[in-house]
Design a protein around this motif. Structure first.
Motif, PDB file in Angstrom:
ATOM      1  N   THR A  21       0.825  -1.202   0.000  1.00 47.57           N
ATOM      2  CA  THR A  21       0.000   0.000   0.000  1.00 47.57           C
ATOM      3  C   THR A  21       0.864   1.259   0.000  1.00 47.57           C
ATOM      4  O   THR A  21       0.573   2.236  -0.705  1.00 47.57           O
ATOM      5  N   ALA A  22       1.944   1.241   0.785  1.00 46.62           N
ATOM      6  CA  ALA A  22       2.857   2.390   0.819  1.00 46.62           C
ATOM      7  C   ALA A  22       3.549   2.584  -0.525  1.00 46.62           C
ATOM      8  O   ALA A  22       3.697   3.717  -1.009  1.00 46.62           O
ATOM      9  N   VAL A  23       3.971   1.482  -1.133  1.00 46.85           N
ATOM     10  CA  VAL A  23       4.618   1.564  -2.455  1.00 46.85           C
ATOM     11  C   VAL A  23       3.651   2.138  -3.482  1.00 46.85           C
ATOM     12  O   VAL A  23       4.011   3.009  -4.283  1.00 46.85           O
ATOM     13  N   ALA A  24       2.408   1.667  -3.458  1.00 49.99           N
ATOM     14  CA  ALA A  24       1.400   2.176  -4.394  1.00 49.99           C
ATOM     15  C   ALA A  24       1.150   3.656  -4.178  1.00 49.99           C
ATOM     16  O   ALA A  24       0.973   4.422  -5.138  1.00 49.99           O
ATOM     17  N   GLY A  25       1.141   4.096  -2.918  1.00 55.11           N
ATOM     18  CA  GLY A  25       0.936   5.509  -2.621  1.00 55.11           C
ATOM     19  C   GLY A  25       2.078   6.375  -3.128  1.00 55.11           C
ATOM     20  O   GLY A  25       1.856   7.425  -3.750  1.00 55.11           O
ATOM     21  N   THR A 151     -11.711  -5.020  -0.118  1.00 57.31           N
ATOM     22  CA  THR A 151     -11.058  -4.276   0.954  1.00 57.31           C
ATOM     23  C   THR A 151      -9.626  -3.911   0.573  1.00 57.31           C
ATOM     24  O   THR A 151      -9.159  -2.805   0.829  1.00 57.31           O
ATOM     25  N   THR A 152      -8.938  -4.858  -0.044  1.00 56.03           N
ATOM     26  CA  THR A 152      -7.559  -4.619  -0.476  1.00 56.03           C
ATOM     27  C   THR A 152      -7.488  -3.502  -1.505  1.00 56.03           C
ATOM     28  O   THR A 152      -6.660  -2.585  -1.404  1.00 56.03           O
ATOM     29  N   LEU A 153      -8.349  -3.573  -2.504  1.00 53.68           N
ATOM     30  CA  LEU A 153      -8.375  -2.524  -3.524  1.00 53.68           C
ATOM     31  C   LEU A 153      -8.736  -1.176  -2.928  1.00 53.68           C
ATOM     32  O   LEU A 153      -8.218  -0.134  -3.346  1.00 53.68           O
ATOM     33  N   GLY A 154      -9.628  -1.183  -1.941  1.00 55.83           N
ATOM     34  CA  GLY A 154      -9.997   0.051  -1.271  1.00 55.83           C
ATOM     35  C   GLY A 154      -8.825   0.668  -0.528  1.00 55.83           C
ATOM     36  O   GLY A 154      -8.618   1.887  -0.568  1.00 55.83           O
ATOM     37  N   MET A 155      -8.033  -0.174   0.161  1.00 57.29           N
ATOM     38  CA  MET A 155      -6.858   0.320   0.861  1.00 57.29           C
ATOM     39  C   MET A 155      -5.858   0.938  -0.104  1.00 57.29           C
ATOM     40  O   MET A 155      -5.321   2.032   0.131  1.00 57.29           O
ATOM     41  N   MET A 156      -5.604   0.258  -1.216  1.00 56.25           N
ATOM     42  CA  MET A 156      -4.618   0.753  -2.179  1.00 56.25           C
ATOM     43  C   MET A 156      -5.104   2.030  -2.852  1.00 56.25           C
ATOM     44  O   MET A 156      -4.325   2.971  -3.064  1.00 56.25           O
ATOM     45  N   SER A 157      -6.383   2.076  -3.187  1.00 49.54           N
ATOM     46  CA  SER A 157      -6.929   3.278  -3.823  1.00 49.54           C
ATOM     47  C   SER A 157      -6.879   4.466  -2.878  1.00 49.54           C
ATOM     48  O   SER A 157      -6.532   5.584  -3.280  1.00 49.54           O
ATOM     49  N   PHE A 161      -4.912   7.939  -3.506  1.00 50.12           N
ATOM     50  CA  PHE A 161      -5.626   9.215  -3.519  1.00 50.12           C
ATOM     51  C   PHE A 161      -5.030  10.198  -2.517  1.00 50.12           C
ATOM     52  O   PHE A 161      -4.832  11.374  -2.830  1.00 50.12           O
ATOM     53  N   ILE A 162      -4.742   9.724  -1.311  1.00 52.06           N
ATOM     54  CA  ILE A 162      -4.212  10.609  -0.274  1.00 52.06           C
ATOM     55  C   ILE A 162      -2.840  11.147  -0.671  1.00 52.06           C
ATOM     56  O   ILE A 162      -2.572  12.353  -0.597  1.00 52.06           O
ATOM     57  N   PHE A 163      -1.957  10.243  -1.088  1.00 54.15           N
ATOM     58  CA  PHE A 163      -0.613  10.669  -1.472  1.00 54.15           C
ATOM     59  C   PHE A 163      -0.661  11.568  -2.705  1.00 54.15           C
ATOM     60  O   PHE A 163       0.064  12.572  -2.793  1.00 54.15           O
ATOM     61  N   SER A 164      -1.506  11.206  -3.670  1.00 56.26           N
ATOM     62  CA  SER A 164      -1.558  11.958  -4.925  1.00 56.26           C
ATOM     63  C   SER A 164      -2.150  13.343  -4.745  1.00 56.26           C
ATOM     64  O   SER A 164      -1.821  14.268  -5.494  1.00 56.26           O
ATOM     65  N   ALA A 165      -3.027  13.507  -3.756  1.00 52.13           N
ATOM     66  CA  ALA A 165      -3.696  14.792  -3.569  1.00 52.13           C
ATOM     67  C   ALA A 165      -2.712  15.907  -3.219  1.00 52.13           C
ATOM     68  O   ALA A 165      -2.869  17.049  -3.651  1.00 52.13           O
ATOM     69  N   VAL A 166      -1.689  15.578  -2.440  1.00 54.35           N
ATOM     70  CA  VAL A 166      -0.729  16.603  -2.021  1.00 54.35           C
ATOM     71  C   VAL A 166       0.446  16.726  -2.980  1.00 54.35           C
ATOM     72  O   VAL A 166       1.180  17.718  -2.937  1.00 54.35           O
ATOM     73  N   SER A 167       0.629  15.748  -3.843  1.00 57.13           N
ATOM     74  CA  SER A 167       1.820  15.726  -4.694  1.00 57.13           C
ATOM     75  C   SER A 167       1.914  16.914  -5.660  1.00 57.13           C
ATOM     76  O   SER A 167       2.988  17.505  -5.794  1.00 57.13           O
ATOM     77  N   PRO A 168       0.834  17.286  -6.377  1.00 59.10           N
ATOM     78  CA  PRO A 168       0.963  18.437  -7.279  1.00 59.10           C
ATOM     79  C   PRO A 168       1.334  19.727  -6.557  1.00 59.10           C
ATOM     80  O   PRO A 168       2.036  20.578  -7.122  1.00 59.10           O
ATOM     81  N   ILE A 169       0.877  19.887  -5.322  1.00 60.35           N
ATOM     82  CA  ILE A 169       1.214  21.085  -4.558  1.00 60.35           C
ATOM     83  C   ILE A 169       2.712  21.109  -4.264  1.00 60.35           C
ATOM     84  O   ILE A 169       3.393  22.137  -4.434  1.00 60.35           O
ATOM     85  N   ILE A 170       3.234  19.969  -3.823  1.00 56.99           N
ATOM     86  CA  ILE A 170       4.670  19.884  -3.519  1.00 56.99           C
ATOM     87  C   ILE A 170       5.492  20.067  -4.791  1.00 56.99           C
ATOM     88  O   ILE A 170       6.460  20.836  -4.824  1.00 56.99           O
ATOM     89  N   ALA A 171       5.105  19.344  -5.852  1.00 57.30           N
ATOM     90  CA  ALA A 171       5.849  19.433  -7.115  1.00 57.30           C
ATOM     91  C   ALA A 171       5.809  20.849  -7.675  1.00 57.30           C
ATOM     92  O   ALA A 171       6.823  21.359  -8.178  1.00 57.30           O
ATOM     93  N   GLY A 172       4.648  21.501  -7.599  1.00 58.59           N
ATOM     94  CA  GLY A 172       4.537  22.867  -8.102  1.00 58.59           C
ATOM     95  C   GLY A 172       5.388  23.848  -7.313  1.00 58.59           C
ATOM     96  O   GLY A 172       6.020  24.736  -7.889  1.00 58.59           O
ATOM     97  N   ALA A 173       5.415  23.690  -5.983  1.00 61.37           N
ATOM     98  CA  ALA A 173       6.229  24.579  -5.148  1.00 61.37           C
ATOM     99  C   ALA A 173       7.710  24.405  -5.450  1.00 61.37           C
ATOM    100  O   ALA A 173       8.464  25.385  -5.547  1.00 61.37           O
ATOM    101  N   LEU A 174       8.139  23.152  -5.613  1.00 61.27           N
ATOM    102  CA  LEU A 174       9.543  22.894  -5.937  1.00 61.27           C
ATOM    103  C   LEU A 174       9.895  23.406  -7.329  1.00 61.27           C
ATOM    104  O   LEU A 174      11.008  23.892  -7.563  1.00 61.27           O
TER     105      LEU A 174
END
Length: 237
Positions: A21-25, A151-157, A161-174
């Motif tokens: 799950t962490a790797v997928a995130g 349940t497994t697919l829900g955990m990975m999704s 979603f959580i990791f991806s939501a903040v990524s554009p903000i971080i990438a844009g700031a950098l």
């Protein structure tokens, strides 16, 4: 329902599942941050801006074509990578694939400032950019017990979603600090995902077995059947 809750509790205590799950995130975080800011890099650093007058349409065409190249290459590469992971090993495909993504993304900082260099690097990136997500999902399915697929697919999704939501903000700031930071940031996420993946013990691939009727069967199907047979009748219900 009681049986489903018990299976879900077992899944929540599965360390390998949390690792996948962490790797997928992290993998989703790298992809979303990269693909969101990449058009800005193409416009600012390669000069592919949409401008009024002559050349504006050509710039837009080139920019769209470069991004579409990732998808085009991935269409043909994903089935091949999926077959190799089924035939040999999930980790044998995932680790080198993410390693290639990390190297190519890192090279974009020095070689991606020309149209030719970026085209070659994006074509190579497309070989693995879309193929490893299905393999990660398949790896999770190899680990979990029957009855917990949703349940497994829900955990990975949720992780993606959580990791991806903040990524554009971080990438844009950098990116505003230095455009090359987009590639260094993405490379770091790939490397972090690889390190976690190296410590996860994934089940070995089981080659298809041809039965007398000419049909293909898989060892894991027989294993599931054996496990189900070992479960008491009242638990099956």
């Amino acid at each position: 329902m009681r049986h489903q809750i018990e299976e879900t509790k077992i899944l929540a205590h599965n360390g390998r599942m949390w690792g996948i799950t962490a790797v997928a995130g992290l993998r989703g975080m790298a992809y979303i941050g990269f693909i969101t800011v990449l058009p800005l890099y193409l416009a600012d650093e390669l000069g592919l801006k949409l401008i009024e007058g002559e050349g504006g349409f050509e710039n837009l065409f080139y920019r769209g074509s470069l991004i579409g190249l990732l998808v085009l290459v991935g269409i043909f590469a994903s089935p091949v990578m999926g077959y190799l992971s089924d035939r040999y090993s999930r980790k044998l495909v995932l680790v080198p694939g993410m390693g290639v993504l990390a190297v190519l993304t890192f090279l974009m900082a020095s070689l991606g400032d020309t149209l030719t260099g970026m085209t070659i690097l994006l074509a190579g990136l497309g070989l693995f950019l879309y193929s490893d997500q299905p393999i990660l999902t398949a790896s999770a399915m190899d680990i979990v017990r029957e009855g917990t697929a949703a349940t497994t697919l829900g955990m990975m999704s949720t992780s993606r979603f959580i990791f991806s939501a903040v990524s554009p903000i971080i990438a844009g700031a950098l990116y505003t600090i230095n455009p090359d930071n987009l590639f260094y940031y993405t490379t770091t996420l790939y490397v972090a995902a690889i390190v976690i993946l190296l410590f996860i013990r994934l089940p070995n691939a089981t080659p298809p077995v041809h039965t007398e009727g000419g049909h293909q069967d898989h060892g894991h199907q027989h294993a599931h059947a054996s496990e189900e047979a070992a479960v008491p009748q009242h638990r099956r219900r």
